[in-house]
Design a protein around this motif. Structure first.
Motif, short mmCIF file in Angstrom:
data_model
loop_
_atom_site.label_atom_id
_atom_site.label_comp_id
_atom_site.label_asym_id
_atom_site.label_seq_id
_atom_site.Cartn_x
_atom_site.Cartn_y
_atom_site.Cartn_z
N VAL A 93 14.52 92.90 -33.08
CA VAL A 93 14.85 93.96 -32.13
C VAL A 93 13.74 94.09 -31.09
CG1 VAL A 93 15.28 96.43 -31.86
CG2 VAL A 93 16.28 95.20 -33.80
N LEU A 94 12.48 94.02 -31.54
CA LEU A 94 11.36 94.12 -30.61
C LEU A 94 11.40 92.99 -29.58
CD1 LEU A 94 8.72 95.55 -29.82
CD2 LEU A 94 7.52 94.03 -31.42
N ARG A 95 11.73 91.80 -30.02
CA ARG A 95 11.83 90.67 -29.08
C ARG A 95 12.93 90.89 -28.05
NH1 ARG A 95 11.90 84.80 -31.57
NH2 ARG A 95 11.92 84.41 -29.30
N ARG A 96 14.03 91.46 -28.50
CA ARG A 96 15.12 91.76 -27.56
C ARG A 96 14.69 92.80 -26.53
NH1 ARG A 96 19.15 88.27 -27.33
NH2 ARG A 96 20.59 89.94 -26.72
N LEU A 97 13.98 93.81 -26.97
CA LEU A 97 13.48 94.83 -26.04
C LEU A 97 12.46 94.23 -25.07
CD1 LEU A 97 13.06 97.85 -28.49
CD2 LEU A 97 14.73 97.66 -26.62
N TRP A 98 11.61 93.36 -25.57
CA TRP A 98 10.61 92.70 -24.72
C TRP A 98 11.30 91.84 -23.66
CZ3 TRP A 98 5.69 93.08 -23.53
CH2 TRP A 98 5.03 92.01 -22.93
N VAL A 105 15.21 95.37 -16.97
CA VAL A 105 16.20 96.37 -17.36
C VAL A 105 15.57 97.76 -17.34
CG1 VAL A 105 17.73 97.16 -19.21
CG2 VAL A 105 17.46 94.71 -18.76
N SER A 106 16.21 98.71 -16.72
CA SER A 106 15.66 100.06 -16.57
C SER A 106 15.43 100.72 -17.92
CB SER A 106 16.63 100.91 -15.74
OG SER A 106 16.16 102.23 -15.64
N GLY A 107 14.24 101.23 -18.13
CA GLY A 107 13.90 101.96 -19.34
C GLY A 107 13.54 101.09 -20.52
N ALA A 108 13.69 99.76 -20.41
CA ALA A 108 13.44 98.88 -21.55
C ALA A 108 11.96 98.87 -21.94
CB ALA A 108 13.92 97.46 -21.22
N ALA A 109 11.08 98.89 -20.94
CA ALA A 109 9.65 98.86 -21.23
C ALA A 109 9.21 100.12 -21.98
CB ALA A 109 8.87 98.72 -19.93
N MET A 110 9.68 101.28 -21.53
CA MET A 110 9.32 102.52 -22.20
C MET A 110 9.89 102.58 -23.61
SD MET A 110 9.92 106.43 -20.88
CE MET A 110 8.95 106.07 -19.40
N LEU A 111 11.13 102.13 -23.77
CA LEU A 111 11.75 102.11 -25.09
C LEU A 111 11.03 101.14 -26.01
CD1 LEU A 111 14.05 103.07 -26.91
CD2 LEU A 111 15.47 101.22 -25.99
N GLY A 112 10.62 99.99 -25.46
CA GLY A 112 9.89 99.01 -26.26
C GLY A 112 8.55 99.54 -26.72
N VAL A 117 5.35 101.69 -31.39
CA VAL A 117 4.61 102.74 -32.10
C VAL A 117 5.30 103.06 -33.43
CG1 VAL A 117 3.91 105.16 -32.04
CG2 VAL A 117 3.65 103.73 -30.00
N VAL A 118 6.63 103.16 -33.40
CA VAL A 118 7.39 103.46 -34.63
C VAL A 118 7.21 102.35 -35.66
CG1 VAL A 118 9.71 103.79 -35.57
CG2 VAL A 118 9.06 104.91 -33.43
N MET A 119 7.09 101.11 -35.19
CA MET A 119 6.94 99.98 -36.10
C MET A 119 5.64 100.00 -36.88
SD MET A 119 8.50 96.49 -34.51
CE MET A 119 7.84 95.60 -35.91
N LEU A 120 4.71 100.85 -36.43
CA LEU A 120 3.44 100.97 -37.14
C LEU A 120 3.66 101.36 -38.60
CD1 LEU A 120 0.30 101.16 -37.05
CD2 LEU A 120 0.60 103.57 -36.46
#
Length: 214
Positions: A93-98, A105-112, A117-120
């Protein structure tokens, strides 16, 4: 003079013995981690050998590694397989967001960034899991849940542990030489915050606590 030089308690020989332990334990961890699913048992064994064998000054690091690896192999392998599948999905999922962020894609960087952080927590729980198993007796479900609780309850330590693990991974994949020392150095570093946490949850060990049946 010569008596002092060849004295095993000499500072030079103690440093050499410590270096030998670092090299041998790191290689043992690498060899025992080859099947991938056994990396959990290897990590529990390495942590125990470093924290109680090397840092504890008991001089039984190699023997402790093999004992802990055999003792925790079943539980650690099942827990490791479950968590590895979870982490593979999360990193996919992280790779897809990256990729979306790179594509603009709008908002993708902020969501990523938020997702990272959540993946911590799951990554931190994976780092805590096997040192915990080296100290306490758990079934698989209890081990997974306790690892999550510990990673959340001691979040500053979790951040330090994950960051150091990431740095160690980058060094090991970029340079060949650190690969034969970095696993043991990582476990030794982890033991600094982890041992402080473990002392809160377990009674003090007696001096002659480690008498194993061979």
């Amino acid at each position: 003079m010569f008596h002092s030089l060849f004295n095993p308690e000499n500072t030079f020989w103690r440093w050499m013995a410590g270096l030998a332990d670092i090299l041998v334990l790191s290689v043992l961890w690498l060899l025992c981690s080859v099947p991938v699913v056994t990396v959990g048992a290897a990590t529990a064994a390495l942590y125990d050998a470093c924290a109680r064998g090397m840092r504890g000054g008991r001089g039984d690091a190699w023997r402790r590694f093999f004992h802990t690896f055999r003792a925790e192999l079943k539980t650690a392998t099942i827990a490791c397989a479950i968590w590895e599948v979870l982490l593979l999905v999360l990193f996919w999922v992280l790779r897809r967001l990256w990729a979306a962020a790179l594509a603009g894609v709008s908002g993708a960087a902020m969501l990523g960034a938020a997702y990272l952080v959540v993946m911590l927590i799951p990554v931190g729980a994976f780092c805590w899991m096997f040192p915990i198993l080296s100290r306490f007796t758990f079934r698989v479900g209890g081990l997974l849940w306790t690892s999550i609780q510990i990673s959340l309850a001691h979040l500053p330590s979790t951040v330090v542990i994950v960051v150091f693990a990431a740095a160690a991974w980058i060094c090991s994949t970029s340079l060949l030489v650190p690969m034969v020392v970095m696993p043991c150095l990582t476990a030794l570093f982890w033991s600094l915050p982890m041992e402080q946490v473990f002392r809160r949850y377990m009674p003090e060990e007696p001096a002659d606590e480690d008498t194993w049946e061979e």
